[in-house]
Design an enzyme around this catalytic site. Sequence first.
Site, mmCIF file in Angstrom:
data_model
loop_
_atom_site.group_PDB
_atom_site.id
_atom_site.type_symbol
_atom_site.label_atom_id
_atom_site.label_comp_id
_atom_site.label_asym_id
_atom_site.label_seq_id
_atom_site.Cartn_x
_atom_site.Cartn_y
_atom_site.Cartn_z
ATOM 1 N N ASP A 136 64.366 31.319 9.357
ATOM 2 C CA ASP A 136 63.889 31.284 7.849
ATOM 3 C C ASP A 136 63.068 31.163 6.909
ATOM 4 O O ASP A 136 63.459 29.826 6.606
ATOM 5 C CB ASP A 136 65.575 31.873 7.158
ATOM 6 C CG ASP A 136 65.647 32.452 5.892
ATOM 7 O OD1 ASP A 136 64.655 32.873 5.567
ATOM 8 O OD2 ASP A 136 67.087 32.673 5.862
ATOM 9 N N ASP A 209 67.228 40.480 1.771
ATOM 10 C CA ASP A 209 68.518 40.539 1.825
ATOM 11 C C ASP A 209 69.249 41.794 1.785
ATOM 12 O O ASP A 209 68.925 42.278 0.568
ATOM 13 C CB ASP A 209 69.430 39.204 1.529
ATOM 14 C CG ASP A 209 68.703 37.647 1.724
ATOM 15 O OD1 ASP A 209 67.892 38.202 3.153
ATOM 16 O OD2 ASP A 209 69.188 37.298 1.666
#
Length: 389
Positions: A136, A209
């Site tokens: 990430d 997200d």
Amino acid sequence: MAAASVGSGALADTVAATPPMGWNSWNFFAEKVTDADVRAAADALVSSGMRDAGYVYVNIDDGWQGERDAKGVIHPNARFPDMKALADYVHSKGLKLGIYTSPGPKTCAGFTGSLGHEAQDARSYADWGVDYLKYDLCSFIEDQMQAKAPHDPAQQMRLMTGAYERMHDALAATGRPIVYSLCQYGWDAVWEWAPGAKVGGNLWRTTGDITPEWDRIYAIASQQAGLASYAGPGHWNDPDMLEVGNGKLTPAENRAHFSWWAMLAAPLLAGNDLAHMSPEVKSILGNREVIAIDQDPLGKQATRAYAEGEVEVWTRPLQHGGMAIAVFNVGSERHAGTHPFRLNLAALGLHGTQQGKDLWSGKPVSLADQQTIALARHDVWLVRVDAPH
């Protein structure tokens, strides 16, 4: 020595020949996840029948990291007393373990990242028995990209791709097959470079997200239009983890969400509390005929055939000439209730009445041109046609 994952190579196809399926800790537990939570999820995957339906990865997201020792070796924090023992437990259940880190100095939740320790961390993961890595971008953006090239997008791009290449090389050097999941929010057309031999991504996030809200789920699904040509065995577009069973999603929204991800050949990573899910949520996540759409060996992602008002029709080609057809009522709050819709088979390349199966009711259906469908708000009609004409 075999490579860990090489995008378009043979081993990448082996570790992600179909979209990965499993569970990820973030959507429910966030950074507070514990060893006990992960073990409970593994147990629930088995007892619920989800493992046997294909959910095999048990992925620990952000929050497991502790500090590095004097030699630079990463150690888990107190909530994860023995990562090797945890991996052994997960493996004993016929499952696989996933883990998370960042190419930056810190993760999104502020834990220790992998910057400058890529090879060390990859060796630790392999020694523990890790089978999946989510990488990430997070603090790498500010610490490296913006700090080193604040006004040079091309150089920022080189820094970012270089970071993913370094971890790919580190994973490859371990000789352990590890699914490589890139999380950088769909920036810089990641689908164009992630599956290449240098980066070796098996899946890559295409958006920011997800949250357990219909508007966000629909926005993410819409953004997958135009990306179908980049997906296939060993390399998949990733619209983020499933929110089925989270928040205040209705049964219809849970069905539509799961159906859309299956149509998109997306990774199916449950994000709910598996140990305490309702029978209804369990039945949605465990619908094997919908899962079969997602896992179809042909590996073709769905495309949006057409939209009419507040209804969208997506189609997906399947192995042996079959087709999946999904009709979604994406209507807004002010248009509650059912939505009448006429199906245009010609727009799907079909001619004459088609025989199929409704994958949520389990009943056979006939599809006729211009037939009227009454579909509730935010619900889906998902049909498989094995011999379309």
